[in-house]
Design a protein around this motif. Structure first.
Motif, PDB file in Angstrom:
ATOM      1  N   LEU A  46       4.103   2.672   3.928  1.00 34.28           N
ATOM      2  CA  LEU A  46       3.652   3.284   5.181  1.00 34.28           C
ATOM      3  C   LEU A  46       2.254   3.877   5.025  1.00 34.28           C
ATOM      4  CD1 LEU A  46       6.954   5.018   6.338  1.00 34.28           C
ATOM      5  CD2 LEU A  46       5.841   3.035   7.389  1.00 34.28           C
ATOM      6  N   PHE A  47       1.999   4.480   3.869  1.00 36.91           N
ATOM      7  CA  PHE A  47       0.678   5.038   3.603  1.00 36.91           C
ATOM      8  C   PHE A  47      -0.376   3.935   3.580  1.00 36.91           C
ATOM      9  CE2 PHE A  47      -2.619   6.454   0.579  1.00 36.91           C
ATOM     10  CZ  PHE A  47      -3.077   7.561   1.275  1.00 36.91           C
ATOM     11  N   TRP A  48      -0.052   2.795   2.965  1.00 39.51           N
ATOM     12  CA  TRP A  48      -0.980   1.662   2.934  1.00 39.51           C
ATOM     13  C   TRP A  48      -1.228   1.135   4.337  1.00 39.51           C
ATOM     14  CZ3 TRP A  48      -3.010  -1.555  -1.171  1.00 39.51           C
ATOM     15  CH2 TRP A  48      -2.959  -0.932  -2.416  1.00 39.51           C
ATOM     16  N   PHE A 132     -15.334  -4.910  -0.730  1.00 40.81           N
ATOM     17  CA  PHE A 132     -15.073  -3.688  -1.490  1.00 40.81           C
ATOM     18  C   PHE A 132     -13.653  -3.190  -1.225  1.00 40.81           C
ATOM     19  CE2 PHE A 132     -14.920   0.905  -1.904  1.00 40.81           C
ATOM     20  CZ  PHE A 132     -15.424   1.082  -3.185  1.00 40.81           C
ATOM     21  N   LEU A 133     -13.254  -3.155   0.036  1.00 38.97           N
ATOM     22  CA  LEU A 133     -11.910  -2.674   0.375  1.00 38.97           C
ATOM     23  C   LEU A 133     -10.824  -3.613  -0.158  1.00 38.97           C
ATOM     24  CD1 LEU A 133     -12.552  -1.320   3.956  1.00 38.97           C
ATOM     25  CD2 LEU A 133     -12.001   0.005   1.916  1.00 38.97           C
ATOM     26  N   LEU A 134     -11.061  -4.916  -0.105  1.00 34.77           N
ATOM     27  CA  LEU A 134     -10.080  -5.853  -0.656  1.00 34.77           C
ATOM     28  C   LEU A 134      -9.897  -5.651  -2.161  1.00 34.77           C
ATOM     29  CD1 LEU A 134     -10.913  -9.141   1.265  1.00 34.77           C
ATOM     30  CD2 LEU A 134      -8.810  -7.793   1.405  1.00 34.77           C
ATOM     31  N   VAL A 135     -11.002  -5.487  -2.869  1.00 32.93           N
ATOM     32  CA  VAL A 135     -10.920  -5.253  -4.311  1.00 32.93           C
ATOM     33  C   VAL A 135     -10.239  -3.919  -4.591  1.00 32.93           C
ATOM     34  CG1 VAL A 135     -12.297  -4.840  -6.396  1.00 32.93           C
ATOM     35  CG2 VAL A 135     -12.882  -6.725  -4.877  1.00 32.93           C
ATOM     36  N   PHE A 139      -6.705  -3.456  -6.657  1.00 34.91           N
ATOM     37  CA  PHE A 139      -6.501  -2.587  -7.818  1.00 34.91           C
ATOM     38  C   PHE A 139      -5.359  -1.605  -7.569  1.00 34.91           C
ATOM     39  CE2 PHE A 139     -10.982  -3.457  -9.281  1.00 34.91           C
ATOM     40  CZ  PHE A 139     -10.606  -4.048 -10.474  1.00 34.91           C
ATOM     41  N   CYS A 140      -5.310  -1.019  -6.377  1.00 35.25           N
ATOM     42  CA  CYS A 140      -4.233  -0.082  -6.051  1.00 35.25           C
ATOM     43  C   CYS A 140      -2.879  -0.783  -6.072  1.00 35.25           C
ATOM     44  CB  CYS A 140      -4.476   0.563  -4.689  1.00 35.25           C
ATOM     45  SG  CYS A 140      -5.884   1.682  -4.667  1.00 35.25           S
ATOM     46  N   ALA A 141      -2.820  -2.005  -5.543  1.00 36.74           N
ATOM     47  CA  ALA A 141      -1.561  -2.753  -5.526  1.00 36.74           C
ATOM     48  C   ALA A 141      -1.094  -3.062  -6.942  1.00 36.74           C
ATOM     49  CB  ALA A 141      -1.725  -4.038  -4.718  1.00 36.74           C
ATOM     50  N   VAL A 142      -2.017  -3.425  -7.810  1.00 39.25           N
ATOM     51  CA  VAL A 142      -1.662  -3.703  -9.206  1.00 39.25           C
ATOM     52  C   VAL A 142      -1.121  -2.440  -9.865  1.00 39.25           C
ATOM     53  CG1 VAL A 142      -2.639  -4.251 -11.476  1.00 39.25           C
ATOM     54  CG2 VAL A 142      -3.210  -5.660  -9.503  1.00 39.25           C
ATOM     55  N   CYS A 143      -1.740  -1.299  -9.579  1.00 43.28           N
ATOM     56  CA  CYS A 143      -1.327  -0.037 -10.204  1.00 43.28           C
ATOM     57  C   CYS A 143       0.023   0.464  -9.697  1.00 43.28           C
ATOM     58  CB  CYS A 143      -2.392   1.034  -9.995  1.00 43.28           C
ATOM     59  SG  CYS A 143      -3.867   0.734 -10.997  1.00 43.28           S
TER      60      CYS A 143
END
Length: 155
Positions: A46-48, A132-135, A139-143
């Motif tokens: 939901l935050f995403w 920039f936002l996609l990258v 990174f956030c999704a991987v983490c």
């Protein structure tokens, strides 16, 4: 300087007392969590979604829509309001004032001292921001599932 050895003696009940106190603290902290009652991963999704809505609102150019979309995050993570405001107040003057004073002078000095081919520029257009936002999101999704220290633990 080397310290002297010492002995520490605790009652046998201390580990149970400590664990009990930790459990009570965990329950108390859990009771403070308001906002949407949901599992941590659901809140994360939901935050995403709220974050993506904020990006779309920013691209549309409406400040009112951007403000409303950015406030959505506080429905899911209500205590992030205080953290965001405190961090912003802590860093705004230190980081951005120095940048605002130094960057123009440094840019002038570099442009005057170096030939034009050593003065590359980068335009921050919609394509750059989207990339920039996609990258950043990648990174956030991987983490969410992996970090250099191992698999994240639920909080």
């Amino acid at each position: 300087a080397k310290g002297e050895a010492f002995d520490l003696t605790l009652p046998a009940s201390y580990p149970k007392l400590y664990a009990s106190g930790l459990s009570k603290l965990n329950a108390y902290i859990g009771s403070l969590c308001h906002g949407v009652p949901a599992e941590p991963m659901t809140k994360q999704y939901l935050f995403w979604l709220a974050r993506g809505t904020t990006v779309v609102a920013a691209c549309c150019g409406s400040f009112a829509s951007l403000l409303l979309a950015s406030l959505l995050q506080f429905l899911f993570l209500p205590y992030s309001t205080f953290v965001a405001i405190a961090y912003g107040l802590e860093t705004v003057f230190t980081l951005y004032t120095g940048h605002a004073l130094v960057f123009p002078l440094l840019s002038l000095a570099v442009r005057a001292a170096l030939p034009p081919w050593l003065n590359p520029t980068l335009t921050l257009d919609a394509r750059f921001l989207a990339l920039f936002l996609l990258v950043d999101h990648a990174f956030c999704a991987v983490c969410l599932g992996w970090t250099p220290k191992g698999t994240p633990k639920p909080v």
